[in-house]
Design a protein around this motif. Structure first.
Motif, PDB file in Angstrom:
ATOM      1  N   TYR A  51       1.503  20.144   0.585  1.00 40.51           N
ATOM      2  CA  TYR A  51       1.460  18.768   0.092  1.00 40.51           C
ATOM      3  C   TYR A  51       2.716  18.434  -0.707  1.00 40.51           C
ATOM      4  O   TYR A  51       3.245  17.325  -0.606  1.00 40.51           O
ATOM      5  CB  TYR A  51       0.214  18.501  -0.753  1.00 40.51           C
ATOM      6  N   GLN A  70       8.287  12.332   1.639  1.00 43.19           N
ATOM      7  CA  GLN A  70       7.836  10.937   1.597  1.00 43.19           C
ATOM      8  C   GLN A  70       8.599  10.118   0.566  1.00 43.19           C
ATOM      9  O   GLN A  70       8.929   8.965   0.832  1.00 43.19           O
ATOM     10  CB  GLN A  70       6.334  10.862   1.297  1.00 43.19           C
ATOM     11  N   SER A  90       1.309   2.887  -3.300  1.00 46.57           N
ATOM     12  CA  SER A  90       0.187   3.650  -3.830  1.00 46.57           C
ATOM     13  C   SER A  90       0.329   5.144  -3.536  1.00 46.57           C
ATOM     14  O   SER A  90      -0.247   5.965  -4.237  1.00 46.57           O
ATOM     15  CB  SER A  90      -1.139   3.122  -3.277  1.00 46.57           C
ATOM     16  N   TRP A  91       1.082   5.520  -2.538  1.00 46.00           N
ATOM     17  CA  TRP A  91       1.381   6.929  -2.273  1.00 46.00           C
ATOM     18  C   TRP A  91       2.701   7.352  -2.904  1.00 46.00           C
ATOM     19  O   TRP A  91       2.886   8.529  -3.232  1.00 46.00           O
ATOM     20  CB  TRP A  91       1.433   7.218  -0.771  1.00 46.00           C
ATOM     21  N   SER A 102       0.818  -1.208   0.000  1.00 47.03           N
ATOM     22  CA  SER A 102       0.000   0.000   0.000  1.00 47.03           C
ATOM     23  C   SER A 102       0.853   1.261   0.000  1.00 47.03           C
ATOM     24  O   SER A 102       0.418   2.306  -0.458  1.00 47.03           O
ATOM     25  CB  SER A 102      -0.943   0.011   1.211  1.00 47.03           C
ATOM     26  N   SER A 103       2.075   1.181   0.509  1.00 48.40           N
ATOM     27  CA  SER A 103       2.927   2.363   0.544  1.00 48.40           C
ATOM     28  C   SER A 103       3.326   2.806  -0.857  1.00 48.40           C
ATOM     29  O   SER A 103       3.599   3.979  -1.080  1.00 48.40           O
ATOM     30  CB  SER A 103       4.158   2.104   1.405  1.00 48.40           C
ATOM     31  N   ALA A 153       5.110  15.398   0.095  1.00 46.42           N
ATOM     32  CA  ALA A 153       5.390  14.413  -0.958  1.00 46.42           C
ATOM     33  C   ALA A 153       6.891  14.280  -1.189  1.00 46.42           C
ATOM     34  O   ALA A 153       7.403  13.166  -1.343  1.00 46.42           O
ATOM     35  CB  ALA A 153       4.690  14.815  -2.261  1.00 46.42           C
ATOM     36  N   PRO A 210       2.303   8.531  -6.945  1.00 46.02           N
ATOM     37  CA  PRO A 210       1.684   9.867  -7.085  1.00 46.02           C
ATOM     38  C   PRO A 210       2.531  10.976  -6.472  1.00 46.02           C
ATOM     39  O   PRO A 210       2.569  12.086  -7.008  1.00 46.02           O
ATOM     40  CB  PRO A 210       0.349   9.738  -6.346  1.00 46.02           C
ATOM     41  N   ASN A 211       3.212  10.682  -5.376  1.00 44.23           N
ATOM     42  CA  ASN A 211       4.057  11.705  -4.765  1.00 44.23           C
ATOM     43  C   ASN A 211       5.263  12.047  -5.639  1.00 44.23           C
ATOM     44  O   ASN A 211       5.704  13.197  -5.665  1.00 44.23           O
ATOM     45  CB  ASN A 211       4.492  11.285  -3.371  1.00 44.23           C
TER      46      ASN A 211
END
Length: 179
Positions: free
Chosen positions: A111, A118, A68-69, A65-66, A115, A72-73
């Motif tokens: 954001y 991240q 999935s971010w 699941s990580s 991002a 996009p980031n």
């Protein structure tokens, strides 16, 4: 192809990451210099994306699941300076080396900052997880993340670690040809 980044030497990666930044120092036209810095920033983000995806595919301890971010980031991080340039709003300025925002632009820039952090953290966590064979703790990832933020120095420490990961993969499996 995906494991090519693991085989690359530190000096090769350093030269690729530094090339457009270095050229931009000698370009007198400001728009061309900014474009070269943007290209260099995009190459750096692409390097992080390739490492992150490769490490995630190799690492069984990372949560899927990580990712999935992560993707996009990476896209947000790469597109924010371009969007800022296209919009030409003095209240929304994001460049490869700085950012500022006023009014309603504070939320998108916030954001962007999250991002950006991240994607570095994800890559650092993936590298450490692959090296240790288990999910790393915060303190174990922090040093690697700092090296990624300080990439002109960090690439000399990160890339040899990626080379060792590749050598470990080559030694542990017969599915991959020896390089």
């Amino acid at each position: 192809m995906e494991q090519s980044i693991l085989k690359a030497k530190a000096w090769q990666v350093f030269l690729v990451l530094l090339a457009s930044y270095f050229i931009s120092w000698f370009v007198k036209e400001t728009d061309a210099g900014e474009l070269l810095k943007l290209v260099g920033f995009s190459i750096f983000c692409t390097w992080l994306a390739i490492i992150g995806n490769t490490m995630n595919q190799l690492d069984k301890t990372q949560k899927k699941s990580s990712v999935s971010w992560f993707i996009p980031n990476v896209v947000v991080t790469m597109s924010a300076p371009l969007a800022s340039k296209v919009l030409s709003d003095p209240e929304f300025v994001v460049t490869p080396t700085s950012f500022s925002a006023k009014g309603t632009w504070v939320v998108p820039v916030l954001y962007f900052v999250v991002a950006y952090i991240q994607i570095h953290w994800f890559v650092a966590s993936s590298i450490v997880a692959r090296e240790q064979g288990q999910k790393p703790e915060f303190s174990q990832v922090l040093g690697t993340a700092i090296l990624l933020f300080l990439w002109p120095i960090g690439v000399w420490f990160i890339q040899p670690r990626l080379n060792r990961i590749f050598n470990t993969i080559q030694a542990d499996t017969i599915d991959y040809p020896l390089a």
